[in-house]
Design a protein around this motif. Structure first.
Motif, PDB file in Angstrom:
ATOM      1  N   ASP A 279      -6.921 -67.622 -52.001  1.00 13.95           N
ATOM      2  CA  ASP A 279      -5.720 -67.945 -51.239  1.00 13.95           C
ATOM      3  C   ASP A 279      -5.968 -69.226 -50.464  1.00 13.95           C
ATOM      4  O   ASP A 279      -6.913 -69.317 -49.668  1.00 13.95           O
ATOM      5  CB  ASP A 279      -5.390 -66.785 -50.289  1.00 13.95           C
ATOM      6  CG  ASP A 279      -4.335 -67.146 -49.261  1.00 13.95           C
ATOM      7  OD1 ASP A 279      -3.374 -67.832 -49.637  1.00 13.95           O
ATOM      8  OD2 ASP A 279      -4.473 -66.738 -48.098  1.00 13.95           O
ATOM      9  N   GLY A 280      -5.134 -70.240 -50.701  1.00 14.37           N
ATOM     10  CA  GLY A 280      -5.303 -71.523 -50.023  1.00 14.37           C
ATOM     11  C   GLY A 280      -3.970 -72.131 -49.635  1.00 14.37           C
ATOM     12  O   GLY A 280      -2.894 -71.584 -49.915  1.00 14.37           O
ATOM     13  N   GLY A 281      -4.021 -73.276 -48.981  1.00 17.00           N
ATOM     14  CA  GLY A 281      -2.830 -73.933 -48.472  1.00 17.00           C
ATOM     15  C   GLY A 281      -2.305 -75.003 -49.404  1.00 17.00           C
ATOM     16  O   GLY A 281      -2.996 -75.474 -50.306  1.00 17.00           O
ATOM     17  N   PHE A 282      -1.058 -75.396 -49.170  1.00 18.79           N
ATOM     18  CA  PHE A 282      -0.400 -76.464 -49.920  1.00 18.79           C
ATOM     19  C   PHE A 282       0.029 -77.568 -48.941  1.00 18.79           C
ATOM     20  O   PHE A 282      -0.346 -77.571 -47.764  1.00 18.79           O
ATOM     21  CB  PHE A 282       0.813 -75.898 -50.656  1.00 18.79           C
ATOM     22  CG  PHE A 282       0.545 -75.537 -52.085  1.00 18.79           C
ATOM     23  CD1 PHE A 282      -0.734 -75.460 -52.595  1.00 18.79           C
ATOM     24  CD2 PHE A 282       1.597 -75.254 -52.941  1.00 18.79           C
ATOM     25  CE1 PHE A 282      -0.968 -75.118 -53.913  1.00 18.79           C
ATOM     26  CE2 PHE A 282       1.384 -74.908 -54.268  1.00 18.79           C
ATOM     27  CZ  PHE A 282       0.102 -74.846 -54.752  1.00 18.79           C
ATOM     28  N   PHE A 283       0.826 -78.483 -49.443  1.00 21.31           N
ATOM     29  CA  PHE A 283       1.322 -79.586 -48.628  1.00 21.31           C
ATOM     30  C   PHE A 283       2.406 -79.113 -47.653  1.00 21.31           C
ATOM     31  O   PHE A 283       3.187 -78.200 -47.946  1.00 21.31           O
ATOM     32  CB  PHE A 283       1.900 -80.695 -49.506  1.00 21.31           C
ATOM     33  CG  PHE A 283       0.871 -81.507 -50.233  1.00 21.31           C
ATOM     34  CD1 PHE A 283       0.125 -82.469 -49.578  1.00 21.31           C
ATOM     35  CD2 PHE A 283       0.635 -81.304 -51.582  1.00 21.31           C
ATOM     36  CE1 PHE A 283      -0.827 -83.218 -50.244  1.00 21.31           C
ATOM     37  CE2 PHE A 283      -0.311 -82.047 -52.264  1.00 21.31           C
ATOM     38  CZ  PHE A 283      -1.050 -83.003 -51.591  1.00 21.31           C
ATOM     39  N   PHE A 284       2.458 -79.780 -46.520  1.00 18.90           N
ATOM     40  CA  PHE A 284       3.441 -79.503 -45.477  1.00 18.90           C
ATOM     41  C   PHE A 284       4.817 -80.004 -45.912  1.00 18.90           C
ATOM     42  O   PHE A 284       4.957 -81.115 -46.431  1.00 18.90           O
ATOM     43  CB  PHE A 284       2.998 -80.196 -44.188  1.00 18.90           C
ATOM     44  CG  PHE A 284       4.016 -80.211 -43.089  1.00 18.90           C
ATOM     45  CD1 PHE A 284       4.478 -79.034 -42.521  1.00 18.90           C
ATOM     46  CD2 PHE A 284       4.497 -81.422 -42.592  1.00 18.90           C
ATOM     47  CE1 PHE A 284       5.398 -79.054 -41.490  1.00 18.90           C
ATOM     48  CE2 PHE A 284       5.416 -81.454 -41.559  1.00 18.90           C
ATOM     49  CZ  PHE A 284       5.869 -80.266 -41.002  1.00 18.90           C
ATOM     50  N   ARG A 285       5.844 -79.181 -45.696  1.00 16.27           N
ATOM     51  CA  ARG A 285       7.229 -79.555 -45.966  1.00 16.27           C
ATOM     52  C   ARG A 285       7.873 -79.992 -44.664  1.00 16.27           C
ATOM     53  O   ARG A 285       8.157 -79.170 -43.782  1.00 16.27           O
ATOM     54  CB  ARG A 285       8.004 -78.384 -46.566  1.00 16.27           C
ATOM     55  CG  ARG A 285       7.932 -78.261 -48.075  1.00 16.27           C
ATOM     56  CD  ARG A 285       6.561 -78.054 -48.629  1.00 16.27           C
ATOM     57  NE  ARG A 285       6.624 -77.921 -50.087  1.00 16.27           N
ATOM     58  CZ  ARG A 285       5.575 -77.978 -50.883  1.00 16.27           C
ATOM     59  NH1 ARG A 285       4.371 -78.179 -50.392  1.00 16.27           N
ATOM     60  NH2 ARG A 285       5.716 -77.857 -52.182  1.00 16.27           N
ATOM     61  N   ASN A 286       8.102 -81.289 -44.540  1.00 16.67           N
ATOM     62  CA  ASN A 286       8.649 -81.854 -43.312  1.00 16.67           C
ATOM     63  C   ASN A 286      10.106 -81.428 -43.143  1.00 16.67           C
ATOM     64  O   ASN A 286      10.907 -81.570 -44.069  1.00 16.67           O
ATOM     65  CB  ASN A 286       8.555 -83.386 -43.376  1.00 16.67           C
ATOM     66  CG  ASN A 286       8.896 -84.059 -42.073  1.00 16.67           C
ATOM     67  OD1 ASN A 286       9.985 -83.899 -41.543  1.00 16.67           O
ATOM     68  ND2 ASN A 286       7.959 -84.840 -41.556  1.00 16.67           N
ATOM     69  N   PRO A 287      10.473 -80.891 -41.959  1.00 11.56           N
ATOM     70  CA  PRO A 287      11.837 -80.367 -41.772  1.00 11.56           C
ATOM     71  C   PRO A 287      12.903 -81.443 -41.659  1.00 11.56           C
ATOM     72  O   PRO A 287      14.089 -81.108 -41.439  1.00 11.56           O
ATOM     73  CB  PRO A 287      11.724 -79.578 -40.465  1.00 11.56           C
ATOM     74  CG  PRO A 287      10.637 -80.254 -39.702  1.00 11.56           C
ATOM     75  CD  PRO A 287       9.636 -80.691 -40.752  1.00 11.56           C
ATOM     76  N   THR A 288      12.535 -82.695 -41.782  1.00 13.31           N
ATOM     77  CA  THR A 288      13.549 -83.759 -41.730  1.00 13.31           C
ATOM     78  C   THR A 288      13.778 -84.436 -43.073  1.00 13.31           C
ATOM     79  O   THR A 288      14.835 -85.035 -43.273  1.00 13.31           O
ATOM     80  CB  THR A 288      13.155 -84.849 -40.706  1.00 13.31           C
ATOM     81  OG1 THR A 288      11.973 -85.524 -41.163  1.00 13.31           O
ATOM     82  CG2 THR A 288      12.902 -84.250 -39.341  1.00 13.31           C
ATOM     83  N   ASN A 289      12.798 -84.369 -43.979  1.00 13.88           N
ATOM     84  CA  ASN A 289      12.958 -85.208 -45.174  1.00 13.88           C
ATOM     85  C   ASN A 289      12.466 -84.592 -46.485  1.00 13.88           C
ATOM     86  O   ASN A 289      12.410 -85.290 -47.491  1.00 13.88           O
ATOM     87  CB  ASN A 289      12.259 -86.557 -44.974  1.00 13.88           C
ATOM     88  CG  ASN A 289      10.775 -86.404 -44.665  1.00 13.88           C
ATOM     89  OD1 ASN A 289      10.145 -85.406 -45.026  1.00 13.88           O
ATOM     90  ND2 ASN A 289      10.201 -87.391 -44.000  1.00 13.88           N
ATOM     91  N   ARG A 290      12.067 -83.305 -46.508  1.00 17.23           N
ATOM     92  CA  ARG A 290      11.629 -82.726 -47.776  1.00 17.23           C
ATOM     93  C   ARG A 290      12.828 -82.627 -48.718  1.00 17.23           C
ATOM     94  O   ARG A 290      13.800 -81.934 -48.460  1.00 17.23           O
ATOM     95  CB  ARG A 290      11.015 -81.342 -47.544  1.00 17.23           C
ATOM     96  CG  ARG A 290      10.734 -80.538 -48.816  1.00 17.23           C
ATOM     97  CD  ARG A 290       9.868 -81.289 -49.806  1.00 17.23           C
ATOM     98  NE  ARG A 290       9.485 -80.429 -50.927  1.00 17.23           N
ATOM     99  CZ  ARG A 290       9.418 -80.822 -52.186  1.00 17.23           C
ATOM    100  NH1 ARG A 290       9.733 -82.065 -52.490  1.00 17.23           N
ATOM    101  NH2 ARG A 290       9.035 -79.992 -53.131  1.00 17.23           N
ATOM    102  N   GLY A 291      12.732 -83.355 -49.836  1.00 21.39           N
ATOM    103  CA  GLY A 291      13.815 -83.381 -50.792  1.00 21.39           C
ATOM    104  C   GLY A 291      14.132 -82.004 -51.354  1.00 21.39           C
ATOM    105  O   GLY A 291      13.246 -81.199 -51.618  1.00 21.39           O
ATOM    106  N   GLY A 292      15.411 -81.733 -51.542  1.00 28.93           N
ATOM    107  CA  GLY A 292      15.840 -80.477 -52.124  1.00 28.93           C
ATOM    108  C   GLY A 292      15.847 -79.312 -51.164  1.00 28.93           C
ATOM    109  O   GLY A 292      16.288 -78.214 -51.517  1.00 28.93           O
TER     110      GLY A 292
END
Length: 889
Positions: A279-292
């Motif tokens: 179990d590991g982490g992924f990239f951060f999804r920015n609440p202002t600009n993550r597409g889709g």
């Protein structure tokens, strides 16, 4: 190596202690009782002690400081490659090394490393970490091409794990350790026991169980820090974790069995079962600009309705999906630096059940947690012996299966809006293999001049690669992405589980490949000074044609103490069933943003579109490149070396040169939207959309494509495929020296110096391979690597001190050539001290990376939060310490 500690060898079902330079090996030769010193190609021997007297518990990590030409690094955010880490021998792809267990081919892992740091992109090799360390009697590493002897894959060399075969005695171990930083705690318990089976047989059982905690060598991302400074208190610190993953319930077992029915007939069997959760982490999804998910259009700062001259916004979905304009197009981003959603419009959206934005669910953005449950199983059985007064035979069958079931948590399927789950089962992969093998051999006397051993045999092997569909929500095209009259191209929300899209029903299914082979292998000892070897192998595959590989080698003893040797061989590697047929979508960091990238077979509907786009002339809107194809890769390998044995000092020095043509690899990415625009222009379809989802909808309406063939792929911005796009030449030297040192009477002190130099050059690359990828292939692994190992035994005390050298290397951070890291060379030091407190019970304490050495700091750390060069060949956790108890009887 070869070997710093005495190695055990198997001979006619018995176990014997043998001097290091006379250790009997079974790899690279069909001749019985052949010592490592008398082989025409270099064979290194790594003893069980070398693998167990270390801090780590993962076999791959243990090997990187026991075999100088072996490299493996931490894969912190690499999708499935985090679960089964790709490893490289002599700078080549993981599936260019053949792995054997007790001389039998090990099955591949189900995982394909789509993100492999450039060198390993698209590789599918075995998972050696499923072998319990406590079960290993010795490891034999043949540093030579051996396709003519063992078949496809044996280009960089062969690694043969010999499993313990004692019929009595045993061992129990317990280990605990942690990093200097206080994270990454690990523990492991293990046991091995040998049992007699009548007077002529044995059953040897091994098991290990352990866990290791995650580490973090992260700094806060610049964008996350800016959000916090602007007043967003929901952002985590750090927002994104770089470090080793959690490994839970890591359970491994191995059984080895043999019984002599007569002096000339032996029945044997061995097998394993292993499982673990990663179990590991992924990239951060920015609440202002993550597409889709979050990124909305330019809107009026007061009303939130679309305005091409307005301000950026957070996307708002209309849950009615029938009438455009019911909801604002976006929540304006205002406040400090325009990073905070306008509170008034946000409140209005939250209060209206017809409107929805993901800042309601995840106001601070989100970072998915990705992992998998792995299971590995194999069983082999056979009979060997001698018939007809001198004909040796070995008839065997082996079955192996590896499976991984993925999971992803703390994420969404944005197209489902507020009804999205936050945990998904995206599906999984299965790899199953059957192997039937017959080996025959006979020794022929050459009179007074020597003897010749003639071996021949046949083999049948098949493999099946299966993709299992995920749960429906993991690939669903939800209402916020479905085209309607009001929203003909959907509403801009992404489909599938964000970060790792589920395998849709059209991606699921099985693919098979089979191989039939026959070989002839001749090894002759002429007089006492010359050994010659020749091998020829014909192999025929179901899909990729046939191949005839061969090998010639010779050893000349200039004196009892000095030998020269050389080999020349051809080799080959065919695409696996998985590489040829897999469909996958992954999320990568590109040009400062996250984007979804697909991998499809060239014969699939998407693959044919892109292949046409690549191959068509620029006048027609294509790229005008050679049409991509997928077929076997072929190799020519040359080695030459010397070996010396001067009593207390032994050494080997070998040069190698491997030319690999038409290498199998995952291509660099092609813009999928451009390919669809090309298709529309070619077919004369007028289109208005510039997004993948919109173009797919318009092309489907026009009857150019079948919309169902692209389910789950609506968010793709780029596309890759497996092809043969370049050649490489890899050359280098291996130097190994062992010495017994006079130190104290009654004590044994030994030193081992091992040095590897490997240099790879990419040749004849086509334009589907980027300049960044080429530099990764050439420079991501250090050219120079080696270690100096000292062991001392005196009475009940034992000590180990090892210095490891890792040369400089290049990292394209986040696989982006505009973010180069020129990492400097480093030396790490390992130490261990053990004391036998009572007969059979030893307590040991040690440190790995004693002086807490880290790789070069990442000058781009603020972009995604990685504090150090993450592809470091010795990891980036810094120092660690451990204690271990071991009881032997």
């Amino acid at each position: 190596m070869a070997s710093a500690t005495p190695a055990l060898a198997q001979e006619s079902g018995t176990t014997a202690q043998i001097e290091e330079n006379q250790a009997i090996i079974i790899t690279g030769t069909r001749q019985a009782n052949r010592s490592a010193a008398d082989t025409v190609a270099p064979v290194d021997i790594v003893s069980s002690d070398e693998l167990t007297n270390q801090a780590d518990t993962d076999v791959s990590n243990l090997l990187r400081i026991a075999v100088p030409s072996f490299n493996v690094n931490t894969q912190p955010i690499s999708d499935a490659a985090t679960l089964v880490r790709p490893a490289n021998l002599r700078g080549l792809s993981p599936d260019n090394t053949l792995v054997l267990v007790n001389g039998k081919r090990m099955h591949r892992a189900a995982v394909i490393a789509f993100l492999g740091g450039g060198i390993s992109d698209g590789s599918q090799g075995p998972d050696v970490s499923t072998i319990p360390t406590i079960a290993i009697k010795q490891l034999e590493v043949l540093r030579d091409g051996a396709s003519s002897q063992y078949g496809s894959d044996a280009i960089a060399g062969v690694m043969n794990f010999i499993i313990k075969d004692d019929s009595d005695g045993g061992m129990f171990t317990a280990k605990w350790g942690s990093t200097y930083e206080g994270d990454g705690d690990l523990y492991q318990i293990g046991a091995n026991v040998g049992l007699p089976i009548t007077d002529n047989g044995f059953l040897n059982l091994s098991a290990e169980y352990g866990e290791s905690d995650a580490t973090s060598r992260s700094v806060q991302r610049d964008d996350a820090a800016a959000l916090i400074a602007a007043g967003n208190t929901a952002v985590a610190d750090p927002a994104q974790i770089w470090g080793q993953p959690n490994v839970n319930d890591d359970f491994k077992t191995f059984a080895n069995f043999g019984i002599d029915f007569t002096p000339n007939l032996t029945l044997y069997a061995f097998g394993n079962y292993a499982e673990r959760n990663v179990d590991g982490g992924f990239f951060f999804r920015n609440p202002t600009n993550r597409g889709g998910v979050y990124a909305g259009p330019l809107v009026d700062p007061v009303t939130g309705f679309a305005d091409p001259n307005g301000v950026p916004s957070v996307l708002v979905g209309d849950m009615s999906n029938t009438t455009a304009g019911d909801c604002p197009a976006g929540i304006p981003l205002t406040g400090t630096n325009g990073l905070i959603p306008d509170p008034t419009i946000l409140a209005a959206v939250s209060a209206d059940p017809n409107c929805f934005s993901f800042v309601e669910l995840f106001p601070g953005g989100f970072t998915p947690r990705f992992g998998g449950d792995l299971r590995d199983f194999s069983v082999a059985t056979g009979v060997r012996g001698q018939v007809l007064g001198g004909l040796d035979f070995d008839l065997s069958y082996r079955y192996g299966k590896n499976r991984v079931d993925f999971f992803i948590n703390n994420t969404i399927n944005a197209s489902l809006g507020p009804n999205t789950p936050t945990s998904f089962n995206p599906g999984g992969y299965r790899q199953a293999e059957n192997l039937v093998n017959l080996n025959l051999g006979h020794e022929v006397s050459l009179g007074s001049t020597g003897s010749m051993y003639v071996a021949a045999g046949a083999e049948y092997r098949d493999e099946t690669f299966t993709t299992i569909a995920g749960d429906p929500e993991s690939f669903a095209l939800g209402p916020l992405a479905q085209p309607t009259a009001a929203f003909p191209f959907g509403q801009g929300f992404s489909t599938s589980s964000n970060g790792f899209g589920g395998f849709s029903n059209n991606a699921a299914g099985s693919a098979t490949e089979d191989t039939k082979a026959a070989y002839l292998d001749v090894e002759a000892d002429l007089a006492d000074t010359v050994t010659l070897q020749g091998a020829l192998r014909y192999e025929d595959t179901k899909t990729f044609g046939d191949n005839l590989s061969w090998k010639l080698g010779g050893l000349y003893k200039i004196s009892d103490s000095f030998r020269v040797r050389s080999t020349y061989s051809t080799g080959f590697h065919v695409p696996t069933a998985g590489q040829a047929n897999v469909i996958n979508v992954t999320t990568q960091f590109s040009n400062g943003m996250l984007q979804d990238e697909g991998t499809f077979p060239l014969f699939s509907p998407a693959g044919l579109i892109v292949a046409d786009y690549v191959a068509d002339s620029t006048a027609n809107g294509g790229l005008g490149l050679a049409r991509p194809t997928l077929g076997p890769e072929e190799a020519d390998s040359f080695t030459a070396g010397v070996a010396g044995d001067f009593g207390d000092v032994t050494f080997t020095l070998d040069y190698f040169n491997i030319t690999l043509k038409d290498r199998i690899s995952r291509s660099s990415t092609i813009n999928f939207t451009d390919a669809l625009l090309y298709l529309a222009a070619r077919e004369g379809v007028p289109v208005t959309s510039t997004t993948t989802a919109g173009l797919l909808a318009e092309l489907s309406t026009a009857g150019v494509i079948n919309r169902g063939d692209f389910t789950g792929f609506e968010d793709l911005t780029s596309f890759a495929f497996f092809n043969n796009a370049f050649d490489t030449r890899t050359q280098g030297i291996d130097f190994v020296a062992n010495a017994r040192l006079p130190f104290v009477d009654g004590a044994t002190t030994q030193a081992t110096l091992a040095i590897n130099y490997t240099d790879t050059k990419v040749k004849d690359a086509d334009a589907t391979i980027s300049a960044t990828r080429i530099r990764q292939l050439e420079e991501n692994l250090p050219n120079w690597k080696g270690f100096l190992n000292l062991t001392h035994e005196q009475g009940r005390m034992r000590g180990l001190l090892r210095a490891n050298y890792f040369g400089s290397f290049y990292e394209a951070h986040l696989d982006d050539g505009t973010l180069p890291i020129d990492a400097k060379a480093r030396v790490t030091v390992d130490a261990e001290l053990g004391y036998e407190v009572i007969d059979g019970l030893e307590i040991a304490a040690g440190a790995q990376n004693l002086f807490d050495t880290y790789p070069t700091r990442n000058p781009w750390a603020g972009i995604a939060g990685a504090q150090y060069a993450v592809t470091s060949p010795y990891g980036f956790n810094g120092g660690s310490y451990y204690i271990r108890a071991r009881f032997m009887w």
